[in-house]
Design a protein around this motif. Sequence first.
Motif, short mmCIF file in Angstrom:
data_model
loop_
_atom_site.label_atom_id
_atom_site.label_comp_id
_atom_site.label_asym_id
_atom_site.label_seq_id
_atom_site.Cartn_x
_atom_site.Cartn_y
_atom_site.Cartn_z
N PRO A 284 0.78 -1.25 0.00
CA PRO A 284 0.00 0.00 0.00
C PRO A 284 0.81 1.28 0.00
CG PRO A 284 0.00 -0.99 2.18
CD PRO A 284 0.70 -1.96 1.28
N TYR A 285 2.13 1.19 -0.02
CA TYR A 285 2.94 2.41 -0.13
C TYR A 285 4.26 2.08 -0.80
CZ TYR A 285 6.08 0.82 3.56
OH TYR A 285 7.00 0.12 4.28
N LEU A 286 4.89 3.11 -1.34
CA LEU A 286 6.22 3.00 -1.93
C LEU A 286 7.18 3.86 -1.13
CD1 LEU A 286 5.20 3.37 -5.70
CD2 LEU A 286 5.62 1.24 -4.43
N ASP A 287 8.42 3.41 -1.04
CA ASP A 287 9.41 4.11 -0.22
C ASP A 287 10.05 5.26 -1.01
OD1 ASP A 287 10.98 4.70 1.94
OD2 ASP A 287 12.42 3.09 1.62
N PHE A 288 9.20 6.18 -1.49
CA PHE A 288 9.69 7.35 -2.22
C PHE A 288 10.26 8.38 -1.25
CE2 PHE A 288 7.07 6.68 -6.23
CZ PHE A 288 8.19 6.62 -7.05
N VAL A 289 11.34 9.02 -1.67
CA VAL A 289 11.92 10.14 -0.92
C VAL A 289 12.33 11.23 -1.89
CG1 VAL A 289 12.73 8.77 1.05
CG2 VAL A 289 14.19 9.01 -0.96
N TYR A 290 12.45 12.43 -1.36
CA TYR A 290 12.82 13.62 -2.15
C TYR A 290 13.99 14.25 -1.42
CZ TYR A 290 11.91 18.29 -4.31
OH TYR A 290 11.97 19.49 -4.98
N LYS A 291 15.19 14.09 -1.99
CA LYS A 291 16.39 14.42 -1.23
C LYS A 291 17.29 15.42 -1.96
CE LYS A 291 15.44 11.84 2.26
NZ LYS A 291 15.09 12.47 3.57
N LEU A 292 17.88 16.32 -1.17
CA LEU A 292 18.84 17.29 -1.69
C LEU A 292 20.13 16.57 -2.08
CD1 LEU A 292 19.56 20.36 -2.05
CD2 LEU A 292 20.60 20.22 0.22
N VAL A 293 20.55 16.73 -3.34
CA VAL A 293 21.77 16.07 -3.80
C VAL A 293 22.83 17.06 -4.28
CG1 VAL A 293 20.57 13.94 -4.42
CG2 VAL A 293 20.83 15.74 -6.14
N GLU A 294 22.45 18.34 -4.38
CA GLU A 294 23.42 19.37 -4.76
C GLU A 294 22.89 20.73 -4.33
OE1 GLU A 294 25.30 19.32 -8.79
OE2 GLU A 294 24.49 21.36 -8.96
N TYR A 295 23.78 21.58 -3.84
CA TYR A 295 23.41 22.96 -3.52
C TYR A 295 24.59 23.88 -3.79
CZ TYR A 295 22.19 27.26 -1.15
OH TYR A 295 21.96 28.58 -0.90
N ALA A 296 24.31 24.99 -4.44
CA ALA A 296 25.32 26.00 -4.76
C ALA A 296 26.51 25.38 -5.50
CB ALA A 296 25.79 26.70 -3.49
N GLY A 297 26.22 24.44 -6.39
CA GLY A 297 27.25 23.84 -7.21
C GLY A 297 28.04 22.74 -6.54
N ARG A 298 27.72 22.40 -5.31
CA ARG A 298 28.46 21.37 -4.57
C ARG A 298 27.57 20.16 -4.30
NH1 ARG A 298 30.42 23.76 0.82
NH2 ARG A 298 31.08 21.58 1.05
N PRO A 299 28.06 18.96 -4.57
CA PRO A 299 27.27 17.76 -4.26
C PRO A 299 26.98 17.67 -2.76
CG PRO A 299 29.13 17.23 -5.67
CD PRO A 299 29.34 18.63 -5.20
N ARG A 300 25.80 17.19 -2.44
CA ARG A 300 25.41 17.00 -1.03
C ARG A 300 24.97 15.55 -0.85
NH1 ARG A 300 26.28 22.27 1.47
NH2 ARG A 300 26.69 23.50 -0.41
N THR A 301 25.33 14.98 0.28
CA THR A 301 24.99 13.58 0.52
C THR A 301 24.42 13.40 1.92
OG1 THR A 301 25.80 11.31 0.31
CG2 THR A 301 27.25 12.88 1.43
N LYS A 302 24.06 12.19 2.21
CA LYS A 302 23.50 11.81 3.51
C LYS A 302 23.93 10.38 3.78
CE LYS A 302 18.99 10.99 5.71
NZ LYS A 302 17.53 10.94 5.48
#
Length: 471
Positions: free
Chosen positions: A357-375
């Motif tokens: 009944p659900y999918l594990d969708f996420v919306y994540k920041l991967v870049e800001y101000a030209g720099r890659p971002r991770t978690k």
Amino acid sequence: MPQELFTIPRRKSRALQGNWNLTGFAWCGKPDMPSHWVDDSNAPLLTDLYQLTMMEAYLAEGMREVAVFDLFARRLPEIRNYLVTCGLDEVLHYFESVRFTESHIDYLRSLRRFSPEFLEYLAKFRFTGDVWAMPEGTVAFANEAVLEVVAPLPEAQLAETYVMNQIHIATLAASKAARVVTSAQGRTVVDYGLRRMQGTDAGTKSARAFYIAGVDATSNVLAGKMYGIPVSGTMGHSYIQAHDSEYEAFRNFVKHTPGAILLVDTYDTIEGIRQVIRLSREMGSRFNIAGIRLDSGDPISLSKEARRLLDEAGLSRVKIFVSSSLDEQSIEELIESTAPIDGFGVGTRMAVSADAPYLDFVYKLVEYAGRPRTKRSPGKGILPGRKQVYRLIENGVARKDIVTLRDEPIAGTPLLEVVMIGGRRVKPSPALMEIRKYCREQLRGLPKDLLRLTPKPYPVEITASLKELAG
């Protein structure tokens, strides 16, 4: 109550002016007149509160540079081999139309937690970003970005809730429906799910997603009008019950509804079929029905007996339609039993995707101000940077996908394409029939093992450059 669950208004002096919500969670604000629909007039407020509070903080800190957010599924449900992406058209419409009206601003002001400067920003808000996405109907897998938003940070942040909501419900519906349609092996499938869907928005937009995935028609009249989907229906037991006899009900319904499908199981299924045969003899050339529907009992034995009786009566053209608690598993069992069934009415289990009944969708920041971002949170890591997804196809069959950095040259078919620049679509959305055809081609291009209902992994590789960037 745990202290961390208690939300304190940002401006203490304002918090003392008015009635505090006794649940202890938030200031209630000024209520609006009741509204029963989400549409362009109120969609900007269909967001989580923290999107707005983060936006205000970004603006106060001068953080307006370009951000990149990826929407992807971390993992697939254990009983899903693939996803069918859907909902993009609704998201692009939102980006083009999102506006905060005076009514919205008045409500947010009444919450006594936002600055005048931020409310002024919202009053002038326009989405100015770019969007890359897999076209609707594309087959996708875990850890593949199905949509990428490239926009000033506050704009991209606001999009999160609405984008996830719309892509999630449509993709969930299309993915489930694709399995049902595949199991039906070319037989008619009709969506009967509206009455048990989670609300009107899901009930209507899911009908569109079902159709893209191959469902032939819907009982939802509004969806038919909105999207041009074929509508279909039979009759309810109440119509039979309201008449003094089953025979009288059949005779009257056929008079008013040429090409009807008659529901034969209200009292006794076999006797109901005999009443249909009796009516055909009485009406002769005026007898014009498309089929009968079985909605209870053992559909295998009943359909076989129904086919025998109808054929003996010279009614071989009358189709047998089956409903009641169907899904891809039960449809597959019916097909394998050689039951003479011509079509299926599929309701609740497809409508709510009961097994997943659900999918594990996420919306994540991967870049800001030209720099890659991770978690790097355990089990919730993300791949940084702007990306592309390539599909390697051999002899018309998908063999594996490769997730790359955007500028990595890979031999394969790129799945992400630019669909919006500067807040405007680069081209009109395809017609619904084109999306449906594209989805059918995508499914036909999958390995046969993936189209079966048993779990089967599909290879998705991450390039060395992307792994290195992720650290």
